[in-house]
Design a protein around this motif. Structure first.
Motif, short mmCIF file in Angstrom:
data_model
loop_
_atom_site.label_atom_id
_atom_site.label_comp_id
_atom_site.label_asym_id
_atom_site.label_seq_id
_atom_site.Cartn_x
_atom_site.Cartn_y
_atom_site.Cartn_z
N UNK A 30 0.80 -1.22 0.00
CA UNK A 30 0.00 0.00 0.00
C UNK A 30 0.83 1.27 0.00
N UNK A 31 2.09 1.15 0.32
CA UNK A 31 2.96 2.31 0.37
C UNK A 31 4.39 1.89 0.05
N UNK A 32 5.24 2.88 -0.18
CA UNK A 32 6.63 2.59 -0.39
C UNK A 32 7.35 2.27 0.90
N UNK A 33 8.48 1.62 0.76
CA UNK A 33 9.31 1.29 1.92
C UNK A 33 10.36 2.35 2.14
N UNK A 34 10.85 2.43 3.37
CA UNK A 34 11.88 3.40 3.70
C UNK A 34 13.18 3.11 2.93
N UNK A 35 13.53 1.85 2.85
CA UNK A 35 14.78 1.44 2.23
C UNK A 35 14.52 0.78 0.88
N UNK A 36 15.26 1.22 -0.12
CA UNK A 36 15.14 0.68 -1.46
C UNK A 36 16.55 0.55 -2.03
N UNK A 37 16.83 -0.58 -2.67
CA UNK A 37 18.17 -0.76 -3.17
C UNK A 37 18.27 -1.74 -4.31
N UNK A 38 19.42 -1.68 -4.96
CA UNK A 38 19.76 -2.62 -6.02
C UNK A 38 20.94 -3.46 -5.58
N UNK A 39 20.85 -4.74 -5.82
CA UNK A 39 21.90 -5.69 -5.52
C UNK A 39 22.21 -6.49 -6.77
#
Length: 121
Positions: free
Chosen positions: A28-37
């Protein structure tokens, strides 16, 4: 539950560019942490670039100056612009989202996409 889908991978010549995208379609919403691995052949999964909700970004040393991470909170999407690609960048790239762990003062990347292949030759 969270569902992440990556796209934009493919094959490119050394020195070329690719733009990866990731969308969270199950929350329902975005997360605080977003990343590429990424996971390169014969190596463990490693962080490539991250962005937090306040806009703070970080990059692995091998990609600094070549990759850019960005996000669109309204679309719950994450992007990775990869320029001047090198053969050693080849591998499977994953996006991951998660909450901030206040106790650890770091991100808990709980949710992962299926991966998109990047091949540089």
């Amino acid at each position: 539950h969270v569902q992440l889908v990556e796209s934009g991978g493919g094959s490119v010549q050394a020195g070329g560019s690719l733009r990866l995208s990731c969308v969270d379609s199950g929350h329902t919403r975005g997360w605080y942490c977003m990343g590429w691995f990424r996971q390169r052949p014969g190596k463990e999964r490693e962080v490539v670039a991250t962005v937090e909700d306040d806009g703070t970004t970080s990059f692995a040393e091998p990609v600094k100056g070549r990759f850019t991470i960005s996000k669109d909170n309204a679309k719950k999407s994450l992007y990775l612009q990869m320029n001047n690609l090198k053969p050693e960048d080849s591998g499977m790239y994953y996006c991951a989202f998660g909450p901030l762990s206040l106790a650890a003062r770091d991100c808990d990347y709980k949710f992962w996409g299926q991966g998109t292949q990047v091949t540089v030759s």
